[in-house]
Write a protein that holds these residues in place. Structure first.
Motif, short mmCIF file in Angstrom:
data_model
loop_
_atom_site.label_atom_id
_atom_site.label_comp_id
_atom_site.label_asym_id
_atom_site.label_seq_id
_atom_site.Cartn_x
_atom_site.Cartn_y
_atom_site.Cartn_z
N ASN A 94 -1.75 8.17 6.42
CA ASN A 94 -2.54 8.12 5.16
C ASN A 94 -3.75 7.04 4.74
O ASN A 94 -2.86 5.80 5.48
N THR A 95 -5.16 7.06 4.86
CA THR A 95 -5.62 5.93 4.89
C THR A 95 -5.59 4.67 4.12
O THR A 95 -6.45 3.78 3.76
N ASP A 96 -5.11 5.71 2.44
CA ASP A 96 -4.99 4.55 1.35
C ASP A 96 -3.64 4.57 1.11
O ASP A 96 -2.46 4.74 0.85
N PRO A 97 -3.50 2.76 1.29
CA PRO A 97 -1.97 1.94 1.29
C PRO A 97 -1.24 2.38 0.20
O PRO A 97 -0.25 2.57 -0.42
N THR A 98 -2.37 2.76 -0.86
CA THR A 98 -1.41 2.69 -2.43
C THR A 98 -1.51 4.76 -2.33
O THR A 98 -1.62 4.90 -3.95
N ALA A 99 -1.74 4.94 -1.72
CA ALA A 99 -1.37 7.12 -1.54
C ALA A 99 0.27 7.18 -2.74
O ALA A 99 1.41 6.37 -2.05
N PRO A 100 0.17 7.78 -3.52
CA PRO A 100 1.22 8.02 -3.89
C PRO A 100 2.52 9.02 -3.06
O PRO A 100 3.87 8.62 -3.62
N ILE A 101 1.99 9.18 -2.04
CA ILE A 101 2.93 10.07 -0.98
C ILE A 101 3.97 8.68 -0.03
O ILE A 101 5.20 9.02 0.29
N PHE A 102 3.58 7.61 -0.32
CA PHE A 102 4.00 6.41 0.21
C PHE A 102 5.63 6.25 -0.82
O PHE A 102 5.97 5.32 -0.16
N ASP A 103 4.86 5.92 -2.34
CA ASP A 103 6.81 6.13 -3.27
C ASP A 103 7.73 6.93 -2.44
O ASP A 103 8.55 6.45 -2.98
N PHE A 104 7.23 8.04 -1.53
CA PHE A 104 8.75 8.61 -1.95
C PHE A 104 9.24 8.69 0.14
O PHE A 104 10.47 9.18 0.41
N ALA A 105 8.06 8.13 0.80
CA ALA A 105 7.68 8.65 2.22
C ALA A 105 9.06 7.34 2.82
O ALA A 105 9.17 6.20 2.59
N ASN A 106 9.57 8.36 3.54
CA ASN A 106 10.67 6.67 4.21
C ASN A 106 9.85 6.10 5.35
O ASN A 106 10.57 4.88 5.19
N LEU A 107 8.94 6.62 6.25
CA LEU A 107 8.53 5.77 6.46
C LEU A 107 7.15 6.28 6.66
O LEU A 107 6.55 7.22 6.23
N GLY A 108 6.00 4.97 6.13
CA GLY A 108 4.32 5.19 5.98
C GLY A 108 3.76 4.33 6.96
O GLY A 108 4.37 3.40 7.83
#
Length: 138
Positions: A94-108
């Motif tokens: 994702n281009t947005d480093p604050t996207a909620p997906i990064f809160d639960f992804a193992n690797l971003g």
């Protein structure tokens, strides 16, 4: 087959609004095909008519538990999280480093999915090519 079998797939690649256009869905399909997986999407893509409802992942779509889930251009709203949190490994692009997906992804990966996916697919093709050649010879 064009029929979705997401609930049973070991590998799922999914796209969201970050793909920009319906034509860019080929990027997730190419990667999924390359690594032997299936493909899906987030709810907004179904709402736009870009993909069939049987490929929607999330609270109002399919709940999946693959070994590997690659989310490309998906923000990771709570409705989507509910559908994927059972995955063994979640990779988010994702281009947005604050996207909620990064809160639960193992690797971003903070990158544009449209640029990153072809490079990732090519890397897998190069990595898997020797193994594929061996299978063809035998």
């Amino acid at each position: 087959s064009e029929n979705a079998n997401l609930a049973y797939a070991d590998v799922v690649v999914a796209g969201g609004l970050g793909l920009g256009t319906a034509e860019n869905l080929r990027l997730i399909k190419d990667l999924a095909r390359t690594i032997g997986g299936d493909y899906g999407c987030s709810r907004p893509l179904v709402q736009k008519g870009w993909m069939a409802a049987d490929r929607q992942i999330g609270q109002t779509g399919k709940t999946i538990r693959p070994k590997l889930y690659i989310a490309a251009g998906i923000s990771g709203a709570v409705q989507h999280r509910v559908g994927v949190e059972g995955a063994d490994l979640i990779v988010a692009i994702n281009t947005d480093p604050t996207a909620p997906i990064f809160d639960f992804a193992n690797l971003g990966v903070v990158a544009d999915a449209v640029s990153f996916l072809p490079a990732l697919t090519d890397a897998f093709i190069r990595r898997l090519a020797p193994a594929n050649r061996l299978k063809l010879v035998n």
